[in-house]
Design a protein around this motif. Structure first.
Motif, PDB file in Angstrom:
ATOM      1  N   SER A 170     -13.304   4.917   1.235  1.00 38.28           N
ATOM      2  CA  SER A 170     -14.130   4.472   1.933  1.00 38.28           C
ATOM      3  C   SER A 170     -15.013   5.104   2.346  1.00 38.28           C
ATOM      4  O   SER A 170     -16.019   4.796   2.839  1.00 38.28           O
ATOM      5  CB  SER A 170     -12.797   4.493   3.195  1.00 38.28           C
ATOM      6  N   ASP A 191      -9.169   5.257   7.369  1.00 35.72           N
ATOM      7  CA  ASP A 191      -7.278   5.267   6.830  1.00 35.72           C
ATOM      8  C   ASP A 191      -7.174   5.923   8.000  1.00 35.72           C
ATOM      9  O   ASP A 191      -5.566   5.928   7.228  1.00 35.72           O
ATOM     10  CB  ASP A 191      -7.627   5.623   5.620  1.00 35.72           C
ATOM     11  N   ASP A 238     -10.039   1.763  10.298  1.00 35.50           N
ATOM     12  CA  ASP A 238      -8.973   1.638   9.676  1.00 35.50           C
ATOM     13  C   ASP A 238      -8.304  -0.081   9.580  1.00 35.50           C
ATOM     14  O   ASP A 238      -8.751  -0.701  10.110  1.00 35.50           O
ATOM     15  CB  ASP A 238      -8.002   2.870  10.284  1.00 35.50           C
ATOM     16  N   HIS A 239      -7.172  -0.894   8.963  1.00 34.02           N
ATOM     17  CA  HIS A 239      -6.448  -1.261   9.122  1.00 34.02           C
ATOM     18  C   HIS A 239      -5.109  -1.149   9.354  1.00 34.02           C
ATOM     19  O   HIS A 239      -4.571  -1.788   9.159  1.00 34.02           O
ATOM     20  CB  HIS A 239      -7.270  -2.054   7.461  1.00 34.02           C
ATOM     21  N   THR A 285      -8.733   0.101   3.807  1.00 33.83           N
ATOM     22  CA  THR A 285      -9.858   0.064   5.296  1.00 33.83           C
ATOM     23  C   THR A 285     -11.490  -0.018   4.174  1.00 33.83           C
ATOM     24  O   THR A 285     -12.599  -0.282   4.548  1.00 33.83           O
ATOM     25  CB  THR A 285      -9.427   1.763   5.289  1.00 33.83           C
TER      26      THR A 285
END
Length: 309
Positions: free
Chosen positions: A27, A79, A98-99, A119
């Motif tokens: 990312s 992340d 982020d996720h 991410t």
């Protein structure tokens, strides 16, 4: 995400979490490529001194530094489920990308999509929404993170969007074979030695449903393996017919322990780890415990085995 913070910044620090995986670093590398077009000063930061060399194929890997710049005026994290994962303390404006569902929106601006598989999917959506052209280096970086967090497209959370994104990134220049070669096939001699020891010393609980691995600093020093290389054995343990959860306790060289939990979905890993100050996903989560305590670890095992009944 509003672009004003990025547009007004002069020096942007991109932060990947400690012991970064392909999702976090991929990312950040994709964003690094994008920001190069803006002609700003960019730093790619990670607090860890040792980085998994299986990620060396990613663009800008050689730009990683563990020295934080004093003249930075904007931070972007990738992340990182909590501010502790940044590895630094700063009062600067922060864009949190982020996720993880355990993310507590610690940023000045938070771009957190709990439905995203990685991410890199969040970053990809940001690029698409803002008409940002994705070049080959960006496509490769995003694809690596997608492949990593989807367990090479085998995770139950994979859906039509996952494969559509993968298709688009390959069209844009991502090299699937290169990702497979570096991330799935290459192993260090140290990691192979440690894997043999871990499998030999694996403990089973709850009629074989829980696999437990413990790594001491002596194990790390003797094998030469890194903290990140310890986790691969967890995925292998879940391939055993009876195992539904795999737990790893690693003594951290700086003190305390690093806990990693992988499950087949039967046990909510994120929920378990949240009780110990950690977090993550339903099937993958972890925690850093500053003071190692056998009583605390026994409580963790008890909570997991209770869920496995």
């Amino acid at each position: 995400m509003h672009l004003s913070l990025i547009n007004s910044a002069r020096h942007i620090v991109l932060i990947v979490h400690e012991n970064p995986d392909a999702d976090s670093l991929g990312s950040a590398c994709a964003f690094y490529s994008y920001l190069l077009r803006t002609h700003k000063k960019i730093t790619l930061f990670c607090s860890s001194e040792s980085i998994n060399q299986n990620l060396a194929f990613l663009p800008w890997f050689d730009k990683l530094t563990n020295r934080f710049s004093d003249d930075a005026d904007l931070l972007i994290s990738f992340d990182c489920s909590s501010v502790e994962r940044l590895g630094i303390k700063s009062s600067l404006n922060l864009i949190n990308i982020d996720h993880h569902r355990s993310n507590n929106n610690f940023g000045t601006i938070n771009l957190v999509n709990l439905n995203a598989i990685s991410t890199t999917e969040v970053v990809y959506d940001f690029f698409v929404a803002n008409d940002i052209k994705i070049n080959g280096k960006m496509a490769l970086s995003l694809y690596a993170g997608l492949m990593d967090d989807s367990k090479c497209f085998s995770a139950p959370i994979c859906n039509a969007k996952t494969f559509l994104m993968a298709h688009e990134l390959i069209v844009l220049g991502a090299d699937h074979a290169l990702c497979i070669e570096w991330m799935m096939r290459r192993r260090s001699l140290a990691s192979v030695r440690l894997r043999g020891r871990l499998l030999k010393e694996m403990q089973l609980f709850s009629e074989g449903a829980l696999a437990l691995f413990e790594v001491s600093t002596h194990h790390l020093e003797q094998s030469g393996a890194s903290l990140g290389e310890c986790k691969r054995v967890l995925e292998e343990a879940l391939e055993l017919r009876t195992v539904r959860a795999a737990l790893l306790r690693v003594e951290h060289p700086l003190g305390g322990v690093k806990i990693s939990l992988r499950t087949d979905g039967t046990v909510d890993a994120s929920h378990i780890m949240s009780h110990f100050g950690g977090g993550g996903h339903a099937s993958r989560a972890g925690a850093r415990i500053e003071t190692d305590s056998q009583t605390l670890f026994d409580e963790m095992i008890r909570m997991i085995t209770k869920e496995l009944v």
